[in-house]
Design an enzyme around this catalytic site. Structure first.
Site, short mmCIF file in Angstrom:
data_model
loop_
_atom_site.label_atom_id
_atom_site.label_comp_id
_atom_site.label_asym_id
_atom_site.label_seq_id
_atom_site.Cartn_x
_atom_site.Cartn_y
_atom_site.Cartn_z
N HIS A 19 0.93 -1.26 0.02
CA HIS A 19 0.05 -0.01 0.14
C HIS A 19 0.91 1.28 0.18
O HIS A 19 0.57 2.21 -0.48
CB HIS A 19 -0.90 0.02 1.24
CG HIS A 19 -2.05 -1.15 0.89
ND1 HIS A 19 -2.66 -1.77 1.99
CD2 HIS A 19 -2.34 -1.73 -0.26
CE1 HIS A 19 -3.33 -2.86 1.54
NE2 HIS A 19 -3.51 -2.71 0.16
N HIS A 42 -7.65 -8.17 -8.02
CA HIS A 42 -7.91 -9.02 -6.99
C HIS A 42 -8.27 -7.87 -5.68
O HIS A 42 -7.28 -7.57 -4.84
CB HIS A 42 -6.73 -9.77 -6.52
CG HIS A 42 -6.59 -10.86 -7.72
ND1 HIS A 42 -5.73 -10.76 -8.69
CD2 HIS A 42 -6.56 -12.10 -7.63
CE1 HIS A 42 -5.65 -11.57 -9.58
NE2 HIS A 42 -6.08 -12.64 -9.02
N SER A 102 -6.84 -2.12 -0.61
CA SER A 102 -6.45 -1.41 -1.94
C SER A 102 -7.54 -0.53 -2.78
O SER A 102 -7.33 0.42 -3.17
CB SER A 102 -5.98 -2.42 -3.04
OG SER A 102 -6.77 -3.55 -3.16
N GLU A 120 -13.30 -8.94 -8.01
CA GLU A 120 -13.35 -10.05 -6.91
C GLU A 120 -14.08 -11.20 -7.22
O GLU A 120 -15.26 -10.91 -7.46
CB GLU A 120 -13.91 -9.25 -5.53
CG GLU A 120 -14.01 -10.06 -4.33
CD GLU A 120 -12.86 -10.65 -3.86
OE1 GLU A 120 -11.56 -10.10 -3.91
OE2 GLU A 120 -13.02 -11.92 -3.66
N ASP A 148 -13.18 -13.09 -13.08
CA ASP A 148 -11.65 -13.16 -13.04
C ASP A 148 -11.00 -12.27 -13.37
O ASP A 148 -10.84 -11.61 -14.49
CB ASP A 148 -11.37 -14.46 -13.54
CG ASP A 148 -10.03 -14.75 -13.70
OD1 ASP A 148 -9.09 -13.85 -13.28
OD2 ASP A 148 -9.71 -15.91 -14.00
N GLY A 149 -10.19 -11.38 -12.34
CA GLY A 149 -9.46 -10.28 -12.62
C GLY A 149 -8.30 -10.53 -13.76
O GLY A 149 -7.97 -9.41 -14.50
N ASP A 169 -2.74 -8.42 -7.25
CA ASP A 169 -2.50 -8.64 -5.84
C ASP A 169 -3.17 -10.07 -5.54
O ASP A 169 -4.13 -10.14 -4.64
CB ASP A 169 -2.89 -7.73 -5.13
CG ASP A 169 -2.70 -7.71 -3.55
OD1 ASP A 169 -1.66 -8.69 -3.12
OD2 ASP A 169 -3.48 -7.42 -2.63
N1 SAM Z 1 -5.80 -6.16 -3.29
C1 SAM Z 1 -6.43 -6.44 -1.79
C2 SAM Z 1 -5.82 -5.35 -0.86
O1 SAM Z 1 -4.72 -4.80 -1.11
O2 SAM Z 1 -6.67 -4.82 -0.01
C3 SAM Z 1 -6.29 -7.67 -1.03
C4 SAM Z 1 -6.64 -8.86 -2.00
S1 SAM Z 1 -6.41 -10.25 -1.54
C5 SAM Z 1 -4.67 -10.70 -1.56
C6 SAM Z 1 -6.55 -11.26 -2.97
C7 SAM Z 1 -8.26 -11.47 -3.23
O3 SAM Z 1 -8.67 -11.83 -4.53
C8 SAM Z 1 -9.16 -12.20 -2.34
O4 SAM Z 1 -10.22 -11.59 -2.00
C9 SAM Z 1 -9.64 -13.39 -3.17
O5 SAM Z 1 -10.91 -13.60 -2.85
C10 SAM Z 1 -9.53 -12.56 -4.60
N2 SAM Z 1 -9.39 -13.49 -5.72
C11 SAM Z 1 -8.99 -14.73 -6.08
N3 SAM Z 1 -8.57 -15.11 -7.35
C12 SAM Z 1 -9.31 -13.97 -8.16
C13 SAM Z 1 -9.20 -13.88 -9.41
N4 SAM Z 1 -9.05 -14.84 -10.22
N5 SAM Z 1 -10.12 -12.66 -9.84
C14 SAM Z 1 -10.60 -11.80 -8.85
N6 SAM Z 1 -10.44 -11.95 -7.55
C15 SAM Z 1 -9.64 -13.15 -7.22
#
Ligand code: SAM
Length: 295
Positions: A19, A42, A102, A120, A148-149, A169
């Site tokens: 961050h 993500h 984020s 997400e 899917d991101g 992330d």
């Molecule tokens: N970026 C966030 C932050 O800094 O506050 C934290 C994200 S966390 C490390 C990863 C997130 O990605 C989780 O909430 C998970 O459910 C989600 N996730 C997992 N695979 C994903 C995908 N293929 N596309 C989007 N989200 C996904």
């Protein structure tokens, strides 16, 4: 379905690194008037309670953000101060109970003509994120996508004003995430060569994790793009054993941020911030940092 929930980890040392870099990059990118598109592949839940059930289970913020705001901590360097100020802006009074993920960090730094797309997949985090974002009343500035991101960002590249920051992330729960990060970066560079791409990754004893920054560096270099790689280690990665022979894993000891096309101001900001991060977040004598750049 995934078991990773960021609420357990909110505000830990990896979040401090990620961050702080995110804020420093955005501060630079929002200096120019032209609209910026930010893609958060993500997103997580967006906001976390540091006194909630999830956070108190592991208490990781105690060895992260809370160390930076503890009484008696000397003056912070500008990039770390900007991070602490932004976290504090989500909290009223002296106690820090809320930690912005984020999506909320990004939104706070955007201007009204900038756009934010949040991806997400986890249904629970998605519901929380959608509810939290609704309270912002940010209208069409912020879009929450249940997609899917890795794949979903394609349709937004290149962005209308040809300025974008992508934050990638993943939780790396599945080994395949490492390869997906690389594929996404390679595909995104083809679609939009001048975007800024920021990837967080864990530094753990796993070949894929070790290879990821090396492969990103090769990708950037072959594409003729500049890159920056920052790492923060807070403790040894050794598995320890007590007298009874029970082994103890250390938890996440280190993480890194790899950026392709980083803002040119970022290296100087991190040159000051990383040593202070390593000093304040050290859990043993193995705490250290690295900073390299190229291109
Ligand atoms: N970026 C966030 C932050 O800094 O506050 C934290 C994200 S966390 C490390 C990863 C997130 O990605 C989780 O909430 C998970 O459910 C989600 N996730 C997992 N695979 C994903 C995908 N293929 N596309 C989007 N989200 C996904």
């Amino acid at each position: 379905m995934f078991s990773y929930r960021h609420a357990f980890h909110a505000g830990n040392h990896a979040d401090v690194l990620k961050h702080t870099v995110l804020i420093a990059a955005l501060q630079h990118l929002t200096e120019k008037d032209a609209a910026l598109t930010v893609l958060d592949t993500h997103a997580g839940a967006g906001l976390y309670r540091l006194d909630g059930d999830y956070a108190s289970t592991s208490g990781e913020a105690a060895d992260g953000i809370f160390r930076l705001i503890a009484p008696g901590v000397g003056p912070l360097v500008p990039a770390l101060q900007a991070y602490v100020d932004l976290v504090k802006a989500f909290n009223q009074g002296a106690t820090t109970r809320v930690y912005p993920g984020s999506p909320f960090i990004i939104q706070r730094l955007l201007r009204s003509h900038d756009k934010l797309k949040l991806f997400e997949l986890h249904p629970t985090d998605l519901r929380a994120l959608a509810g939290n974002v609704a309270q912002l009343e940010a209208g069409r500035q912020v879009a929450v996508l249940h997609e899917d991101g890795f794949e979903g960002i394609r349709k937004f590249l290149p962005p209308p004003a040809r300025r974008a920051l992508v934050l990638c992330d993943p939780s790396y729960e599945m080994k395949s995430d490492y390869g997906k990060v690389l594929d996404m970066a390679a595909d995104s560079l083809k679609r939009f060569a001048t975007g800024t791409y920021a990837v967080w990754y864990p530094i753990i004893p796993r070949p894929e994790a070790h290879d990821l920054p090396r492969r990103l560096k090769t990708l950037a270099t072959k594409a003729g793009k500049s890159w920056l790689h920052a790492t923060l280690t807070v403790k040894s990665s050794k598995i320890t054993e007590n007298a009874a022979g029970d082994t103890k894993r250390p938890g996440l000891p280190a993480s890194g941020m790899f950026l392709i096309n980083p803002p040119y101001t970022l290296k100087a900001a991190l040159k000051d911030a990383l040593p202070q991060m390593a000093e304040l977040l050290a859990q043993d004598k193995h705490a250290t940092h690295t900073l390299e750049s190229g291109g």
